[in-house]
Design a protein around this motif. Sequence first.
Motif, short mmCIF file in Angstrom:
data_model
loop_
_atom_site.label_atom_id
_atom_site.label_comp_id
_atom_site.label_asym_id
_atom_site.label_seq_id
_atom_site.Cartn_x
_atom_site.Cartn_y
_atom_site.Cartn_z
N LEU A 1 0.83 -1.21 0.00
CA LEU A 1 0.00 0.00 0.00
C LEU A 1 0.86 1.25 0.00
N ALA A 2 1.99 1.21 0.71
CA ALA A 2 2.87 2.37 0.79
C ALA A 2 3.51 2.67 -0.56
N ILE A 3 4.08 1.66 -1.22
CA ILE A 3 4.71 1.94 -2.51
C ILE A 3 3.66 2.20 -3.58
N GLY A 4 2.45 1.63 -3.40
CA GLY A 4 1.37 1.93 -4.32
C GLY A 4 0.98 3.39 -4.27
N GLU A 5 0.91 3.96 -3.08
CA GLU A 5 0.57 5.37 -2.94
C GLU A 5 1.68 6.25 -3.49
N LEU A 6 2.94 5.84 -3.29
CA LEU A 6 4.07 6.58 -3.85
C LEU A 6 3.94 6.67 -5.37
N VAL A 7 3.68 5.55 -6.02
CA VAL A 7 3.55 5.54 -7.48
C VAL A 7 2.30 6.31 -7.90
N SER A 8 1.20 6.18 -7.16
CA SER A 8 -0.04 6.89 -7.49
C SER A 8 0.17 8.40 -7.52
N ALA B 1 3.04 10.01 -7.92
CA ALA B 1 3.98 10.39 -8.96
C ALA B 1 3.32 10.40 -10.34
N PHE B 2 2.31 9.54 -10.54
CA PHE B 2 1.70 9.39 -11.86
C PHE B 2 0.28 9.95 -11.91
N ALA B 3 -0.06 10.82 -10.97
CA ALA B 3 -1.42 11.35 -10.90
C ALA B 3 -1.81 12.16 -12.13
N ASP B 4 -0.81 12.70 -12.84
CA ASP B 4 -1.11 13.56 -13.99
C ASP B 4 -1.15 12.79 -15.31
N LEU B 5 -0.97 11.47 -15.28
CA LEU B 5 -0.98 10.68 -16.50
C LEU B 5 -2.22 9.80 -16.55
N PRO B 6 -2.67 9.45 -17.76
CA PRO B 6 -3.76 8.48 -17.87
C PRO B 6 -3.29 7.10 -17.40
N GLY B 7 -4.20 6.15 -17.36
CA GLY B 7 -3.86 4.82 -16.88
C GLY B 7 -4.25 4.63 -15.44
N ARG B 8 -3.74 3.59 -14.82
CA ARG B 8 -4.09 3.29 -13.44
C ARG B 8 -2.90 2.67 -12.72
N VAL B 9 -2.96 2.72 -11.39
CA VAL B 9 -1.92 2.15 -10.54
C VAL B 9 -2.48 0.93 -9.83
N GLU B 10 -1.70 -0.14 -9.80
CA GLU B 10 -2.06 -1.38 -9.11
C GLU B 10 -0.89 -1.78 -8.21
N MET B 11 -1.18 -2.65 -7.24
CA MET B 11 -0.15 -3.04 -6.28
C MET B 11 -0.49 -4.39 -5.69
N GLY B 12 0.50 -5.02 -5.05
CA GLY B 12 0.23 -6.30 -4.42
C GLY B 12 1.50 -7.02 -4.03
N ILE C 1 6.90 -7.34 -2.56
CA ILE C 1 5.75 -6.48 -2.85
C ILE C 1 6.04 -5.72 -4.15
N TRP C 2 4.96 -5.29 -4.80
CA TRP C 2 5.13 -4.58 -6.07
C TRP C 2 4.07 -3.51 -6.23
N ALA C 3 4.38 -2.54 -7.09
CA ALA C 3 3.40 -1.54 -7.53
C ALA C 3 3.71 -1.23 -8.99
N ARG C 4 2.68 -0.94 -9.76
CA ARG C 4 2.89 -0.62 -11.17
C ARG C 4 1.90 0.43 -11.64
N TRP C 5 2.38 1.25 -12.57
CA TRP C 5 1.52 2.13 -13.35
C TRP C 5 1.41 1.50 -14.73
N ARG C 6 0.17 1.38 -15.22
CA ARG C 6 -0.06 0.80 -16.52
C ARG C 6 -0.94 1.70 -17.35
N ASN C 7 -0.70 1.75 -18.63
CA ASN C 7 -1.44 2.62 -19.53
C ASN C 7 -1.79 1.82 -20.78
N ASP C 8 -2.85 0.99 -20.66
CA ASP C 8 -3.26 0.14 -21.76
C ASP C 8 -4.75 0.26 -22.05
#
Length: 287
Positions: free
Chosen positions: A243-250, A252-263, A280-287
């Motif tokens: 959840l912590a690294i997911g929020e970090l990525v979220s 950082a990428f708030a101004d881009l399309p796509g979505r952030v996932e984590m787990g 643990i992982w987090a990703r921004w994806r734009n598909d």
Amino acid sequence: MPELDTLIAEPWADYGLLDSGHGRKLERYGRFRFIRPEPQAMWAPAGEDWRADAEFVPGSDEEGGGRWRFDQLVPREGWPVRWEKVRFTASCTPFRHLGFFPDMAPVWTWMRDMAPKSALNLFGYTGVGTLALSAAGADMVHVDASKKSVEAARANAALSGMADRPVRWIVDDASKFVAREVRRGKRYDGIVLDPPKFGRGPEGEVWRLEEGLAPLIGDCRKLLDQDSRFLFLTVYAVRMSALAIGELVSQAFADLPGRVEMGELAVREEARGLLLPTAIWARWRND
């Protein structure tokens, strides 16, 4: 905040988690079997037959990291293994690893399916992720602070028949390299990074995950744009939440399309099918 997801590494021909329990795990890497410490395997093992070719014996606090104890002949120079089209060398390293991280297999598959035209692999180690993306057609930049790891990655490219693929092999501090790419105005379709808890760059630079991760993610964001495909971050061996690294990525990428996932990443045990968590992982994806 979205629910956490689990990416599961299933057994394949050259790797399997055979059994786990009582703080250890039994694995097969190609034709060899190994026992290694695994603090998260708090349950009882499925069976008693834990014959192995070698076991990593952890040291005491005074002694340090530990050592391999060999019960059978295992090639010190390593032995060839394969994941799909990628061939590479497994070996018993002084840090108890075996030359690649099999729990990353679902990440390699996912990144390949995102079909980036160009991608950057930071903390790229022995290059299996780099070669997985290269085999799918991506122009790659592979960065690691360890000259030995980059040499092993280049050797794996040759073993895979991909020595002529468009890959830049770079020995450098990841943070410094990314900062220079930002100043150069570079962009990528995808970035994958697997930073250690602690490390040193080729010129003695000190990396501490808790201090360096947020600025590095911020700079990585500057190398991606609205047409980019992904950023994938994995974190091992730290007291940190997905959840912590997911929020970090979220953020950082708030101004881009796509979505952030984590787990979490996990490996499926062959004996019972239970899942052994590894990272643990987090990703921004734009598909």
